[in-house]
Design a protein around this motif. Structure first.
Motif, short mmCIF file in Angstrom:
data_model
loop_
_atom_site.label_atom_id
_atom_site.label_comp_id
_atom_site.label_asym_id
_atom_site.label_seq_id
_atom_site.Cartn_x
_atom_site.Cartn_y
_atom_site.Cartn_z
N GLY A 176 -1.97 -21.87 -37.91
CA GLY A 176 -3.18 -22.53 -38.37
C GLY A 176 -3.86 -21.78 -39.49
N LEU A 177 -4.99 -22.32 -39.90
CA LEU A 177 -5.80 -21.77 -40.99
C LEU A 177 -7.26 -21.83 -40.59
CD1 LEU A 177 -5.97 -20.80 -44.01
CD2 LEU A 177 -6.30 -23.22 -44.60
N ASP A 178 -7.96 -20.71 -40.75
CA ASP A 178 -9.39 -20.62 -40.42
C ASP A 178 -10.18 -20.25 -41.67
OD1 ASP A 178 -8.91 -21.20 -37.78
OD2 ASP A 178 -8.97 -19.12 -37.10
N PHE A 185 -20.78 -21.95 -42.03
CA PHE A 185 -20.00 -23.17 -41.84
C PHE A 185 -18.56 -22.74 -41.67
CE2 PHE A 185 -23.73 -24.37 -44.22
CZ PHE A 185 -24.13 -25.57 -43.63
N SER A 186 -17.85 -23.35 -40.72
CA SER A 186 -16.48 -22.95 -40.44
C SER A 186 -15.58 -24.17 -40.31
CB SER A 186 -16.41 -22.10 -39.17
OG SER A 186 -16.83 -22.86 -38.04
N PHE A 187 -14.30 -23.96 -40.64
CA PHE A 187 -13.30 -25.01 -40.51
C PHE A 187 -12.02 -24.38 -39.99
CE2 PHE A 187 -9.51 -26.97 -42.33
CZ PHE A 187 -9.61 -28.26 -41.82
N GLY A 188 -11.35 -25.08 -39.10
CA GLY A 188 -10.10 -24.58 -38.55
C GLY A 188 -9.06 -25.67 -38.39
N TYR A 189 -7.81 -25.33 -38.70
CA TYR A 189 -6.68 -26.22 -38.43
C TYR A 189 -5.71 -25.48 -37.52
CZ TYR A 189 -2.25 -28.65 -38.90
OH TYR A 189 -1.08 -29.30 -38.61
N LEU A 190 -5.25 -26.15 -36.48
CA LEU A 190 -4.36 -25.54 -35.50
C LEU A 190 -3.31 -26.54 -35.06
CD1 LEU A 190 -3.53 -23.55 -33.13
CD2 LEU A 190 -5.32 -24.69 -31.79
#
Length: 822
Positions: free
Chosen positions: A654-656, A671-676
């Motif tokens: 993933g990417l954080d 602000f945060s975004f995550g892909y898993l």
């Protein structure tokens, strides 16, 4: 002041401004009466200087990477000197007490940022944790806004990180590992977080790629430090959900300091808003203390103790859940009889002795004991109707269930008792070889003694026919032919276990900071070993198992105009089985379960810059975890049940992204975004989504205040998570059930007014009794989103299909709060 947040967001990504390369020392200087001293001159041997204001506060920038001597002097007080050797960007709080006498008492140093970004650790302000409460107040309420961290249940303090489950997270308080109860099935029963935020000094969190000095888990580390007080004080917090009280003190000679807190929580306000109506009594309480005695400048002794009691009594009456579509509305109507009584009592005590042999060597001895006594008792008969909903506007039966498609009943029974006792003895040490190199080591012994009685059964009756479990041999021809076989419970588990686990752990780690071609370089390399053996009364002693876990980190801070840092972390991470991982779905202990293994690599970048003369930081991390010897599990609410056979492989990548800074002057927001993506392959049957496959995540924590009235403040806590797999019915094949729960969307808003601000002076007599006083209100789930945590599976009598009925979480709830500090 009018603010353009769009301008801020654009500027955060495209502005290339320089970042001040220095370290900061700040604090408050008090006299022996614990009153602030104004006008203290503060100078350094490198030429920097400042003085304290009317509140005794100071802030001093000093060079990093070299030893700096700071001198505190005042015309009527004894001179104080202190040496500092800080890293770039490091901030510490130093609070000396200046005396009129010749002898100076011991000072107290509070590190507010003891971990550097080179370690891949996120530091969270304790003041932010105490200010932003949420439906489940605590450290976890802030963690859920970080990328890679998934909390899709506001009633729970459990969290999963980058595809791991709740059992894969390490939690330390003052270097001491803490544990959680074993039997809790849902967030309704959890109660309080272990960490008392009123006692917290530092909060550091790593979402992966952590160093060898931490323990053997697959996902994350939460490292908490309780503070040593410098003054007497009392802090109180009261709301409709409960309250807390904390007191701290320090002796006149500075040798003894102590802080203690008690908390009480009643979740009735939240649980009474759920769909299942009934009489509910969720009462949770605990008491904690952290004491320090300084026998000399070389020897300090700490004690950490806690007692907690969680009681959950529930008598459900009825429930109606509407689902389906507008064109085809369906509802489940359930009538209950019976009750549930759960109780969890935990006791924890730990001693920590620190011996400062010299300026280079620190030796520590830690000893802790943890005991939990848990009971889970319930007998609940549920009779249900599944059918279409009357949607005729104006009809007196509007909303009632009509045209039943399913009818039946379910009887669940449990008499589960568990008693666990865990002791730890550990020696830790660190040797500062020089100003740039450090060697750390540890040796630890753990003994776990668990006594467990598991008695559960479930009987399901559908349309007048008792449903037999699919794993029981023999064909059941009902309803077309009579069946003469014996009645069998759909689930039936009866087992008693007595398990002992002995563990030996050790680590060795070397860290160094140096320069290479004008660039700052940081690296550490370490290795852990872990040996264990499982024995018990009802099974043969397992094989002795040993794992070796090498880990390393490398970071470079280029000598550029832009303040950039790049890091990489990689290593083997093992998770030796704990008790729950040894127990299979039938309750049988499998003593030879292997440690789950993960190869973990993390690539990270931090870019620090300024906009409007305010600091901002953009943090980016990409990660990959390849896992073998995976122990598959099912997840229902917060209860995890393992297959205990290591028959799967898995992966997660993933990417954080997280951007934080002073979007509003004087406040921190992010602000945060995550892909898993995480999948597992069980017994070579192909890859399917793991129970924690949380694909997309967005989180925001925003703070603001009224410009002309800064004492009126607000916070907004936003979380959006895409749906995770919704599980499957008991004994069902998970490969046949890959439906997902609906997306989790939640917004919590808090507004408070600070009646008494510690930076102001008041003439009113009643106000002088307080240091701080604030009142406010909170709106949980502000937009009233229907979030679900699990599914209830109900059989359709006509089509023989099973419906996944969502179990919804809390709707919109209002809460009032008052906080005070004396």
């Amino acid at each position: 002041m009018k603010r353009s947040y769009l301008t801020v967001l654009i500027g955060l990504f495209f502005s290339l401004l320089s970042f001040s390369q220095s370290a900061i020392v700040r604090g408050v200087i008090l006299n022996e009466a614990h009153q602030p001293i104004e006008g203290v001159n503060i100078t350094t041997n490198t030429g920097e200087g400042t003085s304290t204001n009317s509140n005794g506060f100071y802030e001093l920038k000093i060079p990093y990477g070299i030893e700096v001597t700071v001198v505190f002097s005042h015309v009527s007080h004894e001179r104080v000197e202190q040496k500092f050797l800080l890293k770039n960007g490091q901030e510490i709080e130093y609070n000396p007490v200046m005396l009129m006498d010749v002898e100076q008492i011991a000072t107290v140093v509070i590190n507010t940022n003891t971990r550097q970004s080179v370690d891949g650790v996120t530091s969270i302000s304790p003041q932010m944790i105490r200010t932003i409460k949420g439906a489940q107040p605590g450290v976890e309420n802030i963690l859920k806004t970080l990328p890679g961290v998934n909390i899709s249940n506001e009633l729970s303090t459990q969290y999963s990180v980058r595809g791991g489950n709740f059992d894969e997270n390490l939690v330390y308080v003052n270097d001491i590992e803490v544990y959680r109860p074993f039997l809790i099935r849902s967030g309704n029963q959890e109660g309080l977080s272990f960490v008392n935020t009123d006692l917290v000094q530092n909060v550091d969190f790593s979402a992966g790629g952590f160093q060898a000095r931490y323990g053997d888990k697959l996902s994350s580390v939460l490292d908490i430090t309780y503070r040593n007080p410098v003054d007497f004080g009392i802090r109180a917090d009261l709301s409709l959900l409960g309250g807390s009280l904390a007191a701290e003190t320090v002796s006149k000679d500075g040798k003894f300091s102590g802080i203690a807190g008690v908390r009480y929580r009643d979740n009735s306000l939240l649980l009474n808003s759920l769909e299942t109506e009934g009489n509910v009594e969720p009462v949770f309480a605990d008491a904690q203390t952290f004491l320090t005695y300084r026998f000399s400048s070389k020897f300090h002794l700490n004690f950490l103790g806690t007692i907690s009691s969680n009681k959950y009594n529930f008598q459900p009456e009825n429930r109606q859940t509407n689902f389906g579509t507008i064109d085809d509305p369906v509802a489940l109507l359930v009538f209950y009889d019976g009750q549930e009584k759960d109780q969890y009592q935990t006791y924890f005590g730990a001693f920590k002795a620190n011996y400062f042999l010299n300026d280079q060597v620190t030796l520590k001895l830690l000893a802790s004991a943890y005991q939990t006594t848990e009971q889970e008792y319930f007998d609940i008969l549920a009779q249900y109707r599944l059918g279409e909903v009357n949607t005729s506007i104006g009809d007196e039966n509007l909303g009632d269930v009509e045209f039943s498609e399913g009818i039946g009943s379910q009887l669940t029974h449990a008499r589960n008792d568990l008693d666990a006792f865990i002791i730890n003895v550990e020696h830790r040490g660190d040797y500062k070889i020089d100003d740039e190199s450090t060697l750390e080591w540890s040796a630890k012994y753990t003994h776990e003694d668990i006594r467990d009685r598991l008695v559960e059964y479930e009987v399901i009756d559908s349309a007048g026919f008792s449903i037999r479990p699919p794993l029981v041999s023999g064909n059941n021809p009902q309803p077309y032919e009579a069946f003469s076989g014996p009645l069998t419970a759909y689930q039936n588990i009866r087992v008693t276990n007595r398990v002992q686990i002995n563990r030996f752990q050790a680590f060795l780690q070397y860290s160094k900071q140096t320069e290479w071609n004008g660039h700052e370089v940081f690296y550490n390399a370490g290795v852990r070993s872990h040996s264990w053996v499982v024995s018990g009364d009802t099974f043969s002693t397992g094989d002795s198992q040993t794992i070796i876990s090498p880990r390393g980190q490398f970071a470079i801070k280029p000598n550029w105009d832009k303040d950039m840092l790049f890091r990489v972390a990689a290593g083997l991470y093992y998770q030796p089985p704990f008790y729950r991982e040894l127990r299979d779905s039938s309750g049988t202990i499998q003593p030879n379960v292997k440690a789950q293994k993960s190869f973990h690599v993390v690539l990270g970048n931090e870019y620090s810059f300024e906009i409007w003369e305010r600091p901002f930081k953009l943090v980016t991390e990409a990660y990959y975890k390849g896992m073998t010897d995976v122990n598959p599990y099912t997840l229902e609410n917060v209860r995890i049940r393992y297959s205990a056979n290591n028959d799967a492989v898995a992966y997660a990548y993933g990417l954080d992204l997280r951007i934080n800074g002073e979007f509003v002057p004087g406040t921190e927001s992010w602000f945060s975004f995550g892909y898993l993506k995480t999948e597992e392959n069980i017994d070579d049957r192909g890859y399917i989504a793991r129970p924690t496959d949380q694909r997309l995540k967005f989180g925001a924590l925003f703070q603001d205040y009224v410009p002309n009235m800064p004492d009126l403040k607000m916070y907004l806590n936003l979380v959006y998570n895409t749906g995770v797999p919704g599980g499957s019915p008991s004994y069902a094949d998970p490969y046949d059930y890959q439906l997902r729960l609906r997306d989790y969307r939640r917004a919590d808003l808090g507004i408070s007014y600070q009646l008494i601000n510690p930076e102001k002076t008041y003439n009113a007599q009643w106000k002088t009794a307080f240091r701080e006083l604030s009142i406010g209100f909170e709106i949980y789930n502000m937009f009233n989103n229907q979030n679900s945590i699990t599914n209830t599976w109900v059989r359709d009598v006509y089509s023989k299909a099973q419906y996944a009925i969502p179990n919804y979480l809390t709707p919109r709830v209002f809460n009032l709060r008052m906080s005070a500090r004396f």
